[in-house]
Write a protein that holds these residues in place. Structure first.
Motif, PDB file in Angstrom:
ATOM      1  N   TRP A  12     -16.038   6.926  -4.303  1.00 44.08           N
ATOM      2  CA  TRP A  12     -16.322   5.820  -5.216  1.00 44.08           C
ATOM      3  C   TRP A  12     -17.572   6.074  -6.035  1.00 44.08           C
ATOM      4  CZ3 TRP A  12     -13.563   2.189  -7.252  1.00 44.08           C
ATOM      5  CH2 TRP A  12     -12.398   1.794  -6.624  1.00 44.08           C
ATOM      6  N   LEU A  56      -8.048  12.417  -8.474  1.00 37.65           N
ATOM      7  CA  LEU A  56      -6.629  12.079  -8.300  1.00 37.65           C
ATOM      8  C   LEU A  56      -5.838  13.220  -7.650  1.00 37.65           C
ATOM      9  CD1 LEU A  56      -5.870  10.325 -11.700  1.00 37.65           C
ATOM     10  CD2 LEU A  56      -5.918   9.270  -9.436  1.00 37.65           C
ATOM     11  N   LYS A 115      -3.174  -8.301 -19.430  1.00 40.75           N
ATOM     12  CA  LYS A 115      -3.734  -8.885 -18.201  1.00 40.75           C
ATOM     13  C   LYS A 115      -3.075 -10.218 -17.881  1.00 40.75           C
ATOM     14  CE  LYS A 115      -6.583  -9.120 -14.779  1.00 40.75           C
ATOM     15  NZ  LYS A 115      -6.242  -8.394 -13.583  1.00 40.75           N
ATOM     16  N   SER A 121      -1.950  -5.823 -13.213  1.00 40.09           N
ATOM     17  CA  SER A 121      -2.220  -6.225 -11.836  1.00 40.09           C
ATOM     18  C   SER A 121      -1.609  -5.282 -10.817  1.00 40.09           C
ATOM     19  CB  SER A 121      -1.666  -7.633 -11.575  1.00 40.09           C
ATOM     20  OG  SER A 121      -2.134  -8.528 -12.527  1.00 40.09           O
ATOM     21  N   HIS A 122      -0.624  -4.527 -11.208  1.00 40.98           N
ATOM     22  CA  HIS A 122       0.103  -3.693 -10.262  1.00 40.98           C
ATOM     23  C   HIS A 122      -0.420  -2.264 -10.307  1.00 40.98           C
ATOM     24  CE1 HIS A 122       2.819  -7.039  -9.897  1.00 40.98           C
ATOM     25  NE2 HIS A 122       3.034  -7.020 -11.200  1.00 40.98           N
ATOM     26  N   GLU A 123      -0.521  -1.666  -9.126  1.00 38.67           N
ATOM     27  CA  GLU A 123      -0.934  -0.274  -9.043  1.00 38.67           C
ATOM     28  C   GLU A 123       0.235   0.627  -9.391  1.00 38.67           C
ATOM     29  OE1 GLU A 123      -2.656   0.807  -5.350  1.00 38.67           O
ATOM     30  OE2 GLU A 123      -4.131  -0.789  -5.385  1.00 38.67           O
ATOM     31  N   GLY A 124      -0.049   1.683 -10.075  1.00 41.17           N
ATOM     32  CA  GLY A 124       0.983   2.651 -10.378  1.00 41.17           C
ATOM     33  C   GLY A 124       1.231   3.544  -9.177  1.00 41.17           C
ATOM     34  N   SER A 125       2.438   3.999  -9.038  1.00 37.25           N
ATOM     35  CA  SER A 125       2.748   4.900  -7.930  1.00 37.25           C
ATOM     36  C   SER A 125       2.602   6.337  -8.414  1.00 37.25           C
ATOM     37  CB  SER A 125       4.165   4.651  -7.421  1.00 37.25           C
ATOM     38  OG  SER A 125       5.093   4.896  -8.454  1.00 37.25           O
TER      39      SER A 125
END
Length: 179
Positions: A12, A56, A115, A121-125
């Motif tokens: 982080w 990543l 937004k 709001s959703h995380e990408g896979s």
């Protein structure tokens, strides 16, 4: 357990540092009136993006970012800037235009719309094959072959255009030759 937590904190910290470096160098790219300093700031921006790719686990993409963009493309930009010298226009010299302000307002509206619609709001896979050389090569040479080749032609045209601009800017005007 403590070691995993310390590693998470370190990731982080590196991510926040790379994000601030990316934002700061991006602002510097458009803020400097000297195009050489803008190009150097762009190199910093590309390097901070490479750090984010490393976080990543996309080592190949990070290496390509540094070698291709920060290396080859930026060297070409610096040669064009060297050919043009100090005669290049500074786009922000007179302050932001109505078009720049309109672009900022439009960007804010798009982000707010995404937004409120829940699309941010959703995380990408991310699949396990993300960033592997085999998968990138397969995509470049099958699905995106036309775009890949067009990009190489555009870069070649840009290099030739830089040489032509440089040769015309150094030519002596006819009025000086006759005197």
């Amino acid at each position: 357990m403590i070691l995993a937590s310390a590693a998470n904190v370190l990731v982080w910290i590196v991510w926040v540092g790379a994000a601030f470096a990316c934002l700061g160098s991006g602002v510097a790219v458009v803020s400097f009136s000297n195009p050489f300093y803008s190009a150097l700031s762009l190199i910093g921006n590309l390097a901070s993006l490479a750090v984010m790719y490393l976080l990543l686990s996309a080592e190949f993409v990070a290496a390509a970012q540094v070698l291709v963009y920060a290396g080859a493309v930026m060297v070409m930009f610096l040669f064009v800037i060297g050919y043009l010298g100090g005669r290049a226009d500074a786009p922000w010299a007179g302050g932001p235009s109505w078009q720049a302000l309109g672009a900022v307002v439009a960007s804010v509206i798009v982000v707010i719309g995404l937004k409120t619609g829940g699309r941010l709001s959703h995380e990408g896979s991310i699949s396990t094959s993300y960033g592997r050389p085999y998968d990138i090569g397969r995509l470049f040479l099958t699905d995106h072959l036309l775009a890949f080749e067009i990009t190489s032609i555009v870069l070649l045209i840009a290099a030739v255009g830089g040489v032509i601009l440089g040769s015309h800017s150094r030519a002596t005007p006819a009025s000086e030759v006759q005197q």
